[in-house]
Design a protein around this motif. Sequence first.
Motif, PDB file in Angstrom:
ATOM      1  N   ALA A   1      -8.873   5.899  -3.491  1.00 23.54           N
ATOM      2  CA  ALA A   1      -8.640   5.179  -4.747  1.00 23.54           C
ATOM      3  C   ALA A   1      -7.331   4.399  -4.726  1.00 23.54           C
ATOM      4  CB  ALA A   1      -8.641   6.161  -5.919  1.00 23.54           C
ATOM      5  N   VAL A   2      -6.468   4.677  -3.753  1.00 20.81           N
ATOM      6  CA  VAL A   2      -5.216   3.918  -3.623  1.00 20.81           C
ATOM      7  C   VAL A   2      -5.546   2.552  -3.026  1.00 20.81           C
ATOM      8  CG1 VAL A   2      -2.950   3.827  -2.529  1.00 20.81           C
ATOM      9  CG2 VAL A   2      -3.891   6.030  -3.278  1.00 20.81           C
TER      10      VAL A   2
ATOM     11  N   THR B   1       0.827  -1.207   0.000  1.00 24.50           N
ATOM     12  CA  THR B   1       0.000   0.000   0.000  1.00 24.50           C
ATOM     13  C   THR B   1       0.862   1.258   0.000  1.00 24.50           C
ATOM     14  OG1 THR B   1      -1.794  -1.132   1.167  1.00 24.50           O
ATOM     15  CG2 THR B   1      -1.773   1.271   1.261  1.00 24.50           C
ATOM     16  N   ILE B   2       1.905   1.273   0.821  1.00 18.40           N
ATOM     17  CA  ILE B   2       2.783   2.441   0.887  1.00 18.40           C
ATOM     18  C   ILE B   2       3.528   2.638  -0.433  1.00 18.40           C
ATOM     19  CG2 ILE B   2       4.841   3.388   2.005  1.00 18.40           C
ATOM     20  CD1 ILE B   2       3.829   2.100   4.617  1.00 18.40           C
ATOM     21  N   VAL B   3       4.023   1.558  -1.006  1.00 17.01           N
ATOM     22  CA  VAL B   3       4.733   1.654  -2.279  1.00 17.01           C
ATOM     23  C   VAL B   3       3.800   2.172  -3.380  1.00 17.01           C
ATOM     24  CG1 VAL B   3       5.831   0.295  -4.113  1.00 17.01           C
ATOM     25  CG2 VAL B   3       6.447  -0.090  -1.712  1.00 17.01           C
ATOM     26  N   THR B   4       2.569   1.679  -3.383  1.00 23.05           N
ATOM     27  CA  THR B   4       1.584   2.139  -4.369  1.00 23.05           C
ATOM     28  C   THR B   4       1.286   3.621  -4.186  1.00 23.05           C
ATOM     29  OG1 THR B   4       0.585  -0.066  -4.424  1.00 23.05           O
ATOM     30  CG2 THR B   4      -0.724   1.752  -5.301  1.00 23.05           C
ATOM     31  N   ALA B   5       1.124   4.045  -2.935  1.00 17.42           N
ATOM     32  CA  ALA B   5       0.865   5.459  -2.658  1.00 17.42           C
ATOM     33  C   ALA B   5       2.054   6.329  -3.048  1.00 17.42           C
ATOM     34  CB  ALA B   5       0.533   5.647  -1.184  1.00 17.42           C
TER      35      ALA B   5
ATOM     36  N   VAL C   1       2.111   7.665  -6.552  1.00 19.13           N
ATOM     37  CA  VAL C   1       1.185   8.751  -6.895  1.00 19.13           C
ATOM     38  C   VAL C   1       1.214   9.840  -5.823  1.00 19.13           C
ATOM     39  CG1 VAL C   1      -0.329   7.301  -8.289  1.00 19.13           C
ATOM     40  CG2 VAL C   1      -0.739   7.459  -5.827  1.00 19.13           C
ATOM     41  N   ALA C   2       2.348   9.984  -5.140  1.00 13.32           N
ATOM     42  CA  ALA C   2       2.433  10.923  -4.019  1.00 13.32           C
ATOM     43  C   ALA C   2       2.080  12.345  -4.429  1.00 13.32           C
ATOM     44  CB  ALA C   2       3.836  10.879  -3.415  1.00 13.32           C
TER      45      ALA C   2
ATOM     46  N   ALA D   1     -14.108  15.101  -2.204  1.00 14.46           N
ATOM     47  CA  ALA D   1     -13.271  14.775  -3.362  1.00 14.46           C
ATOM     48  C   ALA D   1     -11.900  14.290  -2.919  1.00 14.46           C
ATOM     49  CB  ALA D   1     -13.135  15.998  -4.268  1.00 14.46           C
ATOM     50  N   ALA D   2     -11.351  14.908  -1.868  1.00  9.18           N
ATOM     51  CA  ALA D   2     -10.062  14.458  -1.345  1.00  9.18           C
ATOM     52  C   ALA D   2     -10.164  13.030  -0.830  1.00  9.18           C
ATOM     53  CB  ALA D   2      -9.605  15.391  -0.220  1.00  9.18           C
TER      54      ALA D   2
END
Length: 305
Positions: free
Chosen positions: A217-218, A189-193, A196-197, A210-211
Motif C-alpha cells: 500500500a506504500v 518512496t523511502i520518505v513515504t515509508a 508509516v514505519a 495481509a503483510a
Amino acid sequence: MPEEPTAQTSWQPGFAVDLAATLAPLRRGGGDPTHRRTPDGAVWRTARTPLGPATLRLGQHPGEVRAQAWGPGAPWLIAGVPELLGGADDPAGFVPRHPLLREAARRWPGLRTPRCRLVFEMLVAAVLEQKVTGAEARRSWRELLHRFGAPAPGPAPAGMRVLPEPRAWRLLPSWEWHRAGVDAKRSTTIVTAAAVAGRLEQTLDLPAAAAARRLGAVPGVGVWTVAEVLQRAHGDADAVSVGNFHIPALIGWALVGHPLDDAGMLDLLAPYRPHRHRVVRLVELSGFTKPRFGPRYAGRDYRAI
C-alpha cells in the motif's frame, strides 16, 4: 579490556545452521556498514531496534551459536537470535526435484531462511535496489549509512553504522539523495515509508498475505520490493521476487536449461510451495551462472544528472 556485552546468549539449535549462508541475504555488498564478517568467522550486524541502536556479534561453535550484543537494543537482538538464524524456518517438507537442487541441498544442509524482524530497514535497502544495478544500490546504501547513520555501539569493526531513524530519512534534503545517487522516485518512496514505519513494523504480526497488502500500500512499493522484505524481515521461505531482472532466467537455465520469464518461473516453482524462495537461494548458492549473450547492463549514475 574488551567492552562487556549488554546482553548475551548461547543458542543450541539442534539442527545444522550455516551462519554465513543463512545471513548472506541480509548483507548488501562487501562494504555494507551494517554487516561484517571478521577473519575469526564471526558475523557482526547492527540494527535500529524498537529499543534503540545495537550491535550483534554471532560466533559459530560445535552445536551452538554464541551471541553477544551491545547498546540499548541489545536485549531485543539477543531475544531474536533463534529467528534470525532460521529457528522458525521449517524446511522439512522441501523435496528437491531437480538434480542441481538435490546437489545444492546436500552441500548446504545448514541453509535456513532468516527472520531479522527489521521491516523498515529491509524496505529501505530493497527500494534502493529498484531499477538499478546491484553496484549502484550498494554504493547508495554505503554512502547514506556512512553520512547519516549512527556509529555502531560496542567494539564493532571499524566503520560499522546503524540505520538512521525514520524521522532522519524524512528530513534528508533532495541534494543529499542526489549526492548518494538516488533518484527522486526511490527517495520519495523511502520518505513515504518512513512516515508509516511503525505500521510497517506491525506487519511482523500479520499473515503473509495481509503483510504483503500493507507493505504494497506504500506508493512505490511493488510486488518485487514486497517479496524482498518478506524474505528477510518476515522469514518467508516462499516469497518469490517477481520482477527481478536476472532471477527468472537464472532459475530457468539452472533447472530446465533455457531462460524463463516471470510467468514461466512461477509455473516451474509452483510444485515447490511453500519453499519457492528456498529454491532460489539454493540455485544462487550452487554457483550456477546463466549463459551470457550480450554486454552487461551499464549502470546509470544519477549523481551526474
